[in-house]
Design an enzyme around this catalytic site. Structure first.
Site, PDB file in Angstrom:
ATOM      1  N   GLU A 163      37.529 119.230 -48.990  1.00 42.24           N
ATOM      2  CA  GLU A 163      37.284 119.836 -50.104  1.00 42.24           C
ATOM      3  C   GLU A 163      35.641 120.308 -50.679  1.00 42.24           C
ATOM      4  O   GLU A 163      34.965 119.687 -50.842  1.00 42.24           O
ATOM      5  CB  GLU A 163      37.258 118.453 -51.711  1.00 42.24           C
ATOM      6  CG  GLU A 163      37.314 118.533 -52.543  1.00 42.24           C
ATOM      7  CD  GLU A 163      37.669 117.786 -53.915  1.00 42.24           C
ATOM      8  OE1 GLU A 163      39.105 117.113 -53.436  1.00 42.24           O
ATOM      9  OE2 GLU A 163      37.476 118.310 -54.372  1.00 42.24           O
ATOM     10  N   LYS A 222      38.681 108.684 -58.268  1.00 47.56           N
ATOM     11  CA  LYS A 222      38.948 109.425 -57.103  1.00 47.56           C
ATOM     12  C   LYS A 222      37.587 110.331 -56.835  1.00 47.56           C
ATOM     13  O   LYS A 222      37.132 110.300 -55.410  1.00 47.56           O
ATOM     14  CB  LYS A 222      39.969 110.841 -57.392  1.00 47.56           C
ATOM     15  CG  LYS A 222      40.343 111.546 -56.933  1.00 47.56           C
ATOM     16  CD  LYS A 222      39.481 112.698 -56.732  1.00 47.56           C
ATOM     17  CE  LYS A 222      40.642 113.652 -55.396  1.00 47.56           C
ATOM     18  NZ  LYS A 222      39.204 114.475 -54.851  1.00 47.56           N
ATOM     19  N   ASP A 250      41.249 103.182 -41.193  1.00 45.33           N
ATOM     20  CA  ASP A 250      42.507 103.654 -42.117  1.00 45.33           C
ATOM     21  C   ASP A 250      41.645 103.683 -43.002  1.00 45.33           C
ATOM     22  O   ASP A 250      41.675 102.564 -43.780  1.00 45.33           O
ATOM     23  CB  ASP A 250      43.209 102.372 -41.505  1.00 45.33           C
ATOM     24  CG  ASP A 250      44.743 102.259 -42.356  1.00 45.33           C
ATOM     25  OD1 ASP A 250      44.967 103.289 -42.740  1.00 45.33           O
ATOM     26  OD2 ASP A 250      45.071 101.922 -41.903  1.00 45.33           O
ATOM     27  N   HIS A 296      30.933 124.066 -58.549  1.00 45.69           N
ATOM     28  CA  HIS A 296      31.757 123.112 -57.676  1.00 45.69           C
ATOM     29  C   HIS A 296      31.913 125.543 -56.825  1.00 45.69           C
ATOM     30  O   HIS A 296      32.784 125.468 -56.818  1.00 45.69           O
ATOM     31  CB  HIS A 296      32.462 122.942 -58.225  1.00 45.69           C
ATOM     32  CG  HIS A 296      34.123 122.840 -57.980  1.00 45.69           C
ATOM     33  ND1 HIS A 296      34.478 121.673 -56.277  1.00 45.69           N
ATOM     34  CD2 HIS A 296      34.940 123.434 -57.445  1.00 45.69           C
ATOM     35  CE1 HIS A 296      35.491 121.451 -55.521  1.00 45.69           C
ATOM     36  NE2 HIS A 296      36.058 122.420 -56.425  1.00 45.69           N
TER      37      HIS A 296
HETATM   38  C1  MEV Z   1      36.480 115.948 -57.769  1.00 43.50           C
HETATM   39  O1  MEV Z   1      37.164 116.198 -56.300  1.00 43.50           O
HETATM   40  C2  MEV Z   1      36.166 114.717 -58.205  1.00 43.50           C
HETATM   41  C3  MEV Z   1      35.801 114.545 -59.512  1.00 43.50           C
HETATM   42  O2  MEV Z   1      36.904 114.576 -60.701  1.00 43.50           O
HETATM   43  C4  MEV Z   1      34.838 112.917 -60.409  1.00 43.50           C
HETATM   44  C5  MEV Z   1      35.023 112.311 -61.581  1.00 43.50           C
HETATM   45  O3  MEV Z   1      35.339 112.678 -62.609  1.00 43.50           O
HETATM   46  O4  MEV Z   1      34.072 111.489 -62.024  1.00 43.50           O
HETATM   47  C6  MEV Z   1      34.345 115.767 -60.423  1.00 43.50           C
END
Ligand code: MEV
Length: 410
Positions: free
Chosen positions: A100, A280, A296, A394
Site C-alpha cells: 500500500e 486497520k 504469522d 496519499h
Molecule cells: C488507510 O489504509 C488507513 C486509514 O484509513 C487509517 C485511519 O483512518 O485511521 C487512513
C-alpha cells in the site's frame, strides 16, 4: 546523550561501536541502490552475503517446497525501510513488506513526530502462549477436584519431551479451566512460555499430548485441542509523548492538532465503524513488520482484533489524550505472538535479513518494536485525517501507481 550520526556515509561503513541513527534525511530521494547500500551498512555488512537484501525474500524452489504444498512460484511484495524510529533510547530501522502506497512514509513520519518527544517507550510480558483443551465430561464427574489434585502432575506431563525449551528457560507455566454451561463443556487452558519461538506448533503438540493424560483422568468425550490466538498473557505495550510544537501543520497550530487527535480517538472509542478503520490503520504498521520478519500475520490480526473486543465492545487499539502540559500522549497494548527463531523466521532469507536489520531481537523485543510501529502509524494517519485529510499526501505518492495502471488493460 551522544549526537546521532545523520546517515551512513556510503564510502565509510560504521565501526562496530558506531551508534546507528535511524534519521536518514533524504533517504526517500536516493536511488534504490544507494538505499540498499545504506541498509547493508546498517546491518554491518559489506555485501548481502546470501542474506538477499536486494531481492529481499526471493525463495529457492527447495524452500518453497519446504514451506508449502503445491508451490509453483513466489508472490512478491515491496520491502521498504521506515526511518526515524527510536525505541527505549535506541535507534532502529524498520523493515516493512507492504503493497500500500504511503504506509512506509507515514510510519516514518509518525516516528519523526514521536522522536521529538524522546521516542517510544515499550514493555512486554513473558512470551506466554495459551492452548485450549476442550472436552465434554461425563455427567456427574467432579472434574474440578480431579484437576486441582493433579495440577502439578499435568504440568509435568506438559513439559515432557520439551528438554530444549526447558533448557532455554521456557515450559508450561499454569493450568486453568472453566465450564461453558450452554455446551456442558469444560475448557482447560495450558499456558506455555515459548521463549523466542512463536510457539504455535509447540503449544498444539502440548495440547494434543496432554489431552491424552486428561482423558485418563476425567471420563469424557474429547473436543478440540489447539492454541488460542487471543494470547492475552503475551502482551506488548508502547507509549509515546509528542510535544505539541511538533504537531503543528500549516494553519493548524500544535495545541489545536493535539485536541483534534484526542477527539479522533474518542470518535473511534464511541463508534465501531470508525474503530474498525482506526484499527486497520494501526495494523497498516504492524502487519508489514510481521510479514517482513517471517511471522504469522493472520495470528497477529486475529489476536489484536479479539483483544480490541475484550470488554465486549470493539474498541480502538490505541488511546490518545492531551496531558497536563498540553502535549499529546498515546499508548497501545496488544497480544503479539511473534518468533525470532524456528520455522520461516530462520529459513527465509528475507526474514533473516529483516531480523538482522532490527539487531536480531528476542521475541519480546520484536513484539515491542511491532506495536511501536502500529502506534506511530496510527499517529501519522490521525494527524493527516484531522488536518489536511488523507488523500492529498496519499494521492501524491500514489501517482506512479496510477500512471502505470493507466497503461494496463483491465
Ligand atoms: C488507510 O489504509 C488507513 C486509514 O484509513 C487509517 C485511519 O483512518 O485511521 C487512513
Amino acid at each position: 546523550m551522544t549526537s546521532p550520526k545523520p546517515a551512513f556515509p556510503l564510502d565509510n561503513a560504521p565501526d562496530q561501536d558506531d551508534k546507528l541513527s535511524s534519521r536518514i534525511p533524504g533517504f526517500h530521494n536516493l536511488p534504490i541502490e544507494e538505499r540498499r547500500g545504506i541498509i547493508l551498512r546498517a546491518m554491518r555488512m559489506e555485501t548481502d552475503a546470501g542474506l538477499n537484501i536486494g531481492g529481499f525474500g526471493d525463495l529457492s524452489a527447495e524452500l518453497i517446497n519446504v514451506f508449502i504444498e503445491n508451490g509453483v512460484g513466489t508472490y512478491s511484495l515491496p520491502l521498504g525501510i521506515a526511518t526515524n524510529f527510536t525505541i527505549n533510547g535506541e535507534d532502529v530501522l524498520i523493515p516493512m513488506a507492504v503493497e500500500e502506497t504511503s504506509v512506509v512514509a507515514a510510519a516514518s513520519h509518525g516516528a519523526k513526530m514521536i522522536r521529538a518527544g524522546g521516542g517510544f517507550r515499550t514493555s512486554s510480558t513473558d512470551p506466554i502462549g495459551t492452548g485450549q483443551i476442550q472436552l465434554y465430561p461425563d455427567p456427574g464427574v467432579d472434574f474440578h477436584s480431579l484437576l486441582e489434585r493433579e495440577r502439578g502432575e499435568l504440568l509435568a506431563w506438559a513439559n515432557q519431551g520439551q528438554d530444549r525449551l526447558l533448557a532455554r528457560g521456557g515450559g508450561a507455566r499454569n493450568l486453568s479451566w472453566r465450564f461453558i454451561e450452554p455446551l456442558q463443556s469444560l475448557v482447560i487452558h495450558i499456558d506455555v512460555d515459548t521463549r523466542d519461538a512463536m510457539g504455535a506448533n509447540l503449544i498444539n503438540t502440548v495440547c494434543e499430548r496432554l489431552a491424552r493424560n486428561i482423558q485418563q483422568l476425567i471420563p469424557c468425550r474429547m473436543g478440540l485441542r489447539i492454541l488460542t490466538n487471543l494470547c492475552d498473557k503475551r502482551i506488548a505495550k508502547a507509549h509515546c509523548k509528542v510535544p505539541k510544537d511538533s504537531l503543528g501543520y500549516g494553519d493548524y497550530s500544535g495545541p489545536d492538532v493535539v485536541e483534534r487527535i484526542e477527539k479522533a480517538y474518542l470518535f473511534a472509542a464511541h463508534d465501531i465503524y470508525r474503530a474498525a478503520t482506526h484499527n486497520k490503520g494501526v495494523m497498516n504498521g504492524i502487519d508489514p513488520v510481521v510479514i517482513a520478519t517471517g511471522n504469522d500475520w493472520r495470528a497477529a490480526e486475529a489476536g489484536a482484533h479479539a483483544y480490541a473486543c475484550r470488554n465486549g465492545i470493539y474498541q480502538p487499539m490505541t488511546r490518545w489524550w492531551k496531558n497536563e502540559e498540553g502535549d499529546l500522549e498515546g499508548e497501545i497494548e496488544l497480544p503479539m505472538a511473534l518468533g525470532t527463531v524456528g520455522g520461516v523466521t530462520t529459513l527465509h532469507p528475507g526474514s533473516k535479513a529483516a531480523l538482522r536489520l532490527l539487531g536480531n531481537p528476542c521475541a519480546q523485543r520484536l513484539a515491542e518494536i511491532v506495536v511501536a510501529v502500529g502506534l506511530g502509524q496510527n499517529l501519522s494517519a490521525l494527524r493527516a485525517l484531522t488536518c489536511e485529510g488523507i488523500q492529498s499526501g496519499h494521492m501524491r505518492l500514489h501517482q506512479g501507481n496510477l500512471e502505470l495502471s493507466a497503461g494496463q488493460k483491465p
